[in-house]
Design an enzyme around this catalytic site. Structure first.
Site, PDB file in Angstrom:
ATOM      1  CG  LEU A  25      17.383 -35.848   7.333  1.00  0.00           C
ATOM      2  CD1 LEU A  25      16.463 -36.586   8.103  1.00  0.00           C
ATOM      3  CD2 LEU A  25      17.397 -34.560   7.841  1.00  0.00           C
ATOM      4  CB  THR A  52      24.014 -32.334  -4.419  1.00  0.00           C
ATOM      5  OG1 THR A  52      23.923 -32.010  -3.169  1.00  0.00           O
ATOM      6  CG2 THR A  52      22.854 -31.569  -5.290  1.00  0.00           C
ATOM      7  CE  LYS A  58      31.889 -39.023   0.217  1.00  0.00           C
ATOM      8  NZ  LYS A  58      32.182 -37.892   1.102  1.00  0.00           N
ATOM      9  CB  SER A 239      16.476 -25.852  11.503  1.00  0.00           C
ATOM     10  OG  SER A 239      17.118 -25.446  12.840  1.00  0.00           O
ATOM     11  CE1 TYR A 262      24.698 -29.270  13.061  1.00  0.00           C
ATOM     12  CE2 TYR A 262      23.354 -29.151  15.227  1.00  0.00           C
ATOM     13  CZ  TYR A 262      23.424 -29.736  13.909  1.00  0.00           C
ATOM     14  OH  TYR A 262      22.244 -30.448  13.408  1.00  0.00           O
ATOM     15  CE  LYS A 266      21.849 -27.773  11.307  1.00  0.00           C
ATOM     16  NZ  LYS A 266      21.302 -27.768  10.117  1.00  0.00           N
ATOM     17  CB  THR A 320      22.905 -39.455  10.842  1.00  0.00           C
ATOM     18  OG1 THR A 320      23.445 -38.462  11.600  1.00  0.00           O
ATOM     19  CG2 THR A 320      21.290 -39.303  10.594  1.00  0.00           C
TER      20      THR A 320
HETATM   21  N1  LIG Z   1      21.147 -36.640  12.634  1.00  0.00           N
HETATM   22  C1  LIG Z   1      20.185 -35.832  13.626  1.00  0.00           C
HETATM   23  O1  LIG Z   1      19.748 -36.212  14.517  1.00  0.00           O
HETATM   24  C2  LIG Z   1      19.817 -34.146  12.993  1.00  0.00           C
HETATM   25  C3  LIG Z   1      19.383 -33.613  14.028  1.00  0.00           C
HETATM   26  C4  LIG Z   1      19.096 -32.213  13.719  1.00  0.00           C
HETATM   27  C5  LIG Z   1      19.263 -31.646  12.515  1.00  0.00           C
HETATM   28  N2  LIG Z   1      20.282 -32.547  11.492  1.00  0.00           N
HETATM   29  C6  LIG Z   1      20.556 -31.990  10.387  1.00  0.00           C
HETATM   30  O2  LIG Z   1      20.250 -32.827   9.185  1.00  0.00           O
HETATM   31  C7  LIG Z   1      21.274 -32.447   8.157  1.00  0.00           C
HETATM   32  C8  LIG Z   1      21.848 -33.962   7.773  1.00  0.00           C
HETATM   33  O3  LIG Z   1      22.488 -34.308   8.621  1.00  0.00           O
HETATM   34  P1  LIG Z   1      22.699 -35.860   9.068  1.00  0.00           P
HETATM   35  O4  LIG Z   1      22.573 -36.137  10.410  1.00  0.00           O
HETATM   36  O5  LIG Z   1      22.089 -36.863   7.932  1.00  0.00           O
HETATM   37  O6  LIG Z   1      24.452 -36.101   8.872  1.00  0.00           O
HETATM   38  P2  LIG Z   1      25.227 -36.958   7.855  1.00  0.00           P
HETATM   39  O7  LIG Z   1      24.858 -38.284   7.795  1.00  0.00           O
HETATM   40  O8  LIG Z   1      26.731 -36.619   8.335  1.00  0.00           O
HETATM   41  O9  LIG Z   1      24.992 -36.396   6.440  1.00  0.00           O
HETATM   42  C9  LIG Z   1      25.535 -35.007   6.301  1.00  0.00           C
HETATM   43  C10 LIG Z   1      25.496 -34.750   4.768  1.00  0.00           C
HETATM   44  O10 LIG Z   1      26.003 -33.552   4.220  1.00  0.00           O
HETATM   45  C11 LIG Z   1      26.965 -33.636   3.480  1.00  0.00           C
HETATM   46  N3  LIG Z   1      27.780 -32.544   3.675  1.00  0.00           N
HETATM   47  C12 LIG Z   1      28.741 -31.989   4.543  1.00  0.00           C
HETATM   48  N4  LIG Z   1      29.342 -31.208   4.454  1.00  0.00           N
HETATM   49  C13 LIG Z   1      29.258 -30.662   3.289  1.00  0.00           C
HETATM   50  C14 LIG Z   1      29.859 -29.931   2.082  1.00  0.00           C
HETATM   51  N5  LIG Z   1      30.639 -28.891   2.705  1.00  0.00           N
HETATM   52  N6  LIG Z   1      29.121 -29.777   0.874  1.00  0.00           N
HETATM   53  C15 LIG Z   1      28.339 -30.506   0.456  1.00  0.00           C
HETATM   54  N7  LIG Z   1      27.827 -31.528   1.354  1.00  0.00           N
HETATM   55  C16 LIG Z   1      28.472 -31.635   2.483  1.00  0.00           C
HETATM   56  C17 LIG Z   1      27.615 -34.882   3.942  1.00  0.00           C
HETATM   57  O11 LIG Z   1      28.698 -35.441   2.707  1.00  0.00           O
HETATM   58  P3  LIG Z   1      29.763 -36.463   2.852  1.00  0.00           P
HETATM   59  O12 LIG Z   1      29.281 -37.676   3.078  1.00  0.00           O
HETATM   60  O13 LIG Z   1      30.488 -36.154   1.774  1.00  0.00           O
HETATM   61  O14 LIG Z   1      30.347 -35.687   4.202  1.00  0.00           O
HETATM   62  C18 LIG Z   1      26.598 -35.873   3.979  1.00  0.00           C
HETATM   63  O15 LIG Z   1      25.944 -36.176   2.678  1.00  0.00           O
HETATM   64  C19 LIG Z   1      22.138 -31.416   8.734  1.00  0.00           C
HETATM   65  O16 LIG Z   1      21.886 -30.149   8.341  1.00  0.00           O
HETATM   66  C20 LIG Z   1      21.875 -31.657  10.257  1.00  0.00           C
HETATM   67  O17 LIG Z   1      22.265 -30.404  11.006  1.00  0.00           O
HETATM   68  C21 LIG Z   1      20.405 -33.775  11.917  1.00  0.00           C
END
Ligand SMILES: NC(=O)c1ccc[n+]([C@@H]2O[C@H](COP(=O)([O-])OP(=O)(O)OC[C@H]3O[C@@H](n4cnc5c(N)ncnc54)[C@H](OP(=O)(O)O)[C@@H]3O)[C@@H](O)[C@H]2O)c1
Length: 463
Positions: A25, A52, A58, A239, A262, A266, A320
């Site tokens: 995302l 960031t 990265k 969230s 988690y 949220k 993702t």
């Molecule tokens: N995917 C969904 O369906 C969904 C639904 C609801 C909410 N969300 C929210 O969307 C947001 C992004 O998630 P995503 O689905 O895109 O997952 P993702 O592809 O795993 O992306 C997560 C990102 O956060 C970074 N990250 C994780 N831990 C970190 C830390 N301690 N310090 C700095 N950066 C960190 C990761 O970096 P690295 O690559 O280095 O690990 C990655 O860039 C999250 O807040 C998630 O809860 C996603």
């Protein structure tokens, strides 16, 4: 620097910082910001985008991919590459930063670097997108998942109950971040399961909430406005629809004693943001959104400060890497998500680019328009929704006990009302639930502020 409304008397650089921008995302948010900014803002307006990541490599890769995306976008719109580099330089300015959100030292260092540039170059942050996050899951129950898919598909893939969350995950000891950076190591890479709660914090809580919470506070000087024609910056929180009230235990704010850390993080995000403008929380919100180290509402020259505003978003359900599935299962996940959308699930955006629509809308919509919307219909959780054809839109999302805008008896305009996609445990907003929500908001704000003050005094000098 700029203000978001885009009116002609404002300067033209709009700065957005997105955390966790190298994948999912976060990366799609950056792509979408570029696309929407290029085609919705005047030609003399510049987007200064700061993605960031957790490491220099990265960051380099992310910038590379963003440039490729920009090139593609311009090619699509112009049919030619002519002038791309000129446009790129003129309208989109990309710059990478690094932060490890589970290391408060790293958070403080990023904030300090940016504040310094605020003093030296007049850098301003118009929108901070708190996107980075982890799931904290250890696996899932295959049998339960299969049964759910066969008997109740939409609910199973919208509100999964088959995930196994880790319990008691903590960050590395906080002061270790300082040494790590001095030695040139990547911060926070190895997960320590240290139980010393005096020097560590809940890992999921810190990555998803507390690291951002501290960062936003430290960036208040770059996000407050001192002139009447300048809107204050905005803090956009990401969230999830999986923000269940039962997951958040106020005696375990860091989610250390639950397998739902988690979901707890949220729900905490929802409560923090939705209660951030209530009079009863201002005792804690005011110092939080004031200049660090003071509760002043004026800057050093005696100018009245208008503080940043907090907004709440969620991306629906997107495929993702947050679930960290093996490739084959990942393909299955995408297939099932598309089936759910075909069957009428409003939340299955599936693609993170579609899921980013609410985040980008909150980051770019003129401030006055957002303020009016929330003033008229209440503070909302703005979600990314999708129809069967994959046409995305931003809608108010029902929050258990709060409703669509925190108002008893409300009927949302454009918000989702159908049973499809509604969490079955949802508590309809009532006078009692609204009071309880507000009371939770007060408690949560007090606890977060106490934690912030405690850690800031510990970190003094370590930075
Ligand atoms: N995917 C969904 O369906 C969904 C639904 C609801 C909410 N969300 C929210 O969307 C947001 C992004 O998630 P995503 O689905 O895109 O997952 P993702 O592809 O795993 O992306 C997560 C990102 O956060 C970074 N990250 C994780 N831990 C970190 C830390 N301690 N310090 C700095 N950066 C960190 C990761 O970096 P690295 O690559 O280095 O690990 C990655 O860039 C999250 O807040 C998630 O809860 C996603």
């Amino acid at each position: 620097m700029s203000s978001p409304s885009g009116s002609s008397n404002e300067s033209s650089t709009y700065t957005v910082l997105v955390t966790g921008a190298n994948s999912g995302l976060g990366f799609s948010t950056c792509c979408r910001l570029i696309d929407e900014f290029l085609f919705s803002r005047p030609q003399n307006h510049i987007l200064h985008l700061i993605p960031t990541t957790r490491s220099a490599s990265k960051s380099a890769d992310t910038l590379d991919r963003l440039r490729q995306h920009l090139t593609k976008t311009l090619r699509r719109s112009n049919g030619t590459t002519l002038g791309i580099s000129v446009l790129l330089e003129r309208r989109i300015r990309l710059e990478a930063e690094q932060v490890e959100l589970t290391s408060l030292v790293s958070v403080k260092r990023l904030a300090r670097r940016l504040r310094k540039r605020g003093e030296q170059e007049g850098l301003r942050i118009d929108a901070l997108v708190c996107n980075a996050g982890i799931g904290g899951w250890e696996g899932f129950d295959m049998l339960k998942a299969t049964w759910g898919l066969l008997t109740d598909l939409i609910d199973t893939v919208t509100y999964p109950r088959y995930k196994t969350g880790g319990k008691g995950w903590v960050t590395k000891p906080q002061m270790a971040g300082a040494e790590g950076e001095a030695e040139g190591k990547e911060e926070g890479v190895d997960r320590d399961r240290d139980r010393d709660t005096d020097s560590t914090l809940g890992e999921v809580f810190t990555a998803n909430v507390f690291g951002h919470y501290l960062l936003a506070h430290d960036l208040v000087p770059l996000m407050s406005s001192t002139t009447p024609d300048q809107h204050p910056g905005r803090i956009v929180w990401v969230s999830s629809i999986e923000a269940y009230p039962h997951s958040l235990d106020l005696d375990d704010l860091q989610g250390l004693h639950t397998t739902e850390s988690y979901e707890s993080s949220k729900r905490l995000t929802d409560v923090l943001v939705l209660s951030s403008e209530l009079p009863s929380t201002q005792q804690w919100v005011s110092p939080y959104l004031s200049l660090p180290g003071s509760s002043k509402s004026q800057d050093q020259d005696g100018q009245e400060l208008r503080r940043p505003k907090m907004y709440l978003s969620h991306p629906g359900v997107c495929g993702t890497s947050i679930a960290a599935l093996p490739k084959l299962l990942e393909y299955c996940m995408f297939a099932v998500f598309y089936v759910a959308r075909l069957l009428g699930s409003p939340w299955h955006c599936v693609s993170s680019y579609l899921g980013a629509v609410s985040v980008v809308w909150l980051a770019l919509t003129p401030a006055a328009q957002l303020e009016e919307l929330e003033h008229e219909e209440g503070k909302a959780k703005w979600g990314s929704a999708c129809d069967v054809r994959g046409d995305e839109r931003v809608i108010r999302t029902e929050v258990s006990g709060w409703g669509w805008g925190g108002r008893v008896g409300e009927v949302p305009d454009g918000g989702l009302r159908s049973a499809k996609g509604r969490w079955r445990g949802m508590r309809t907003v009532s006078k009692e639930s609204r009071e309880e929500f507000e009371e939770t908001g007060r408690k949560v704000w007090r606890a977060m502020e106490e934690l912030r003050v405690k850690w800031e005094s510990r970190l003094e000098g370590v930075e």
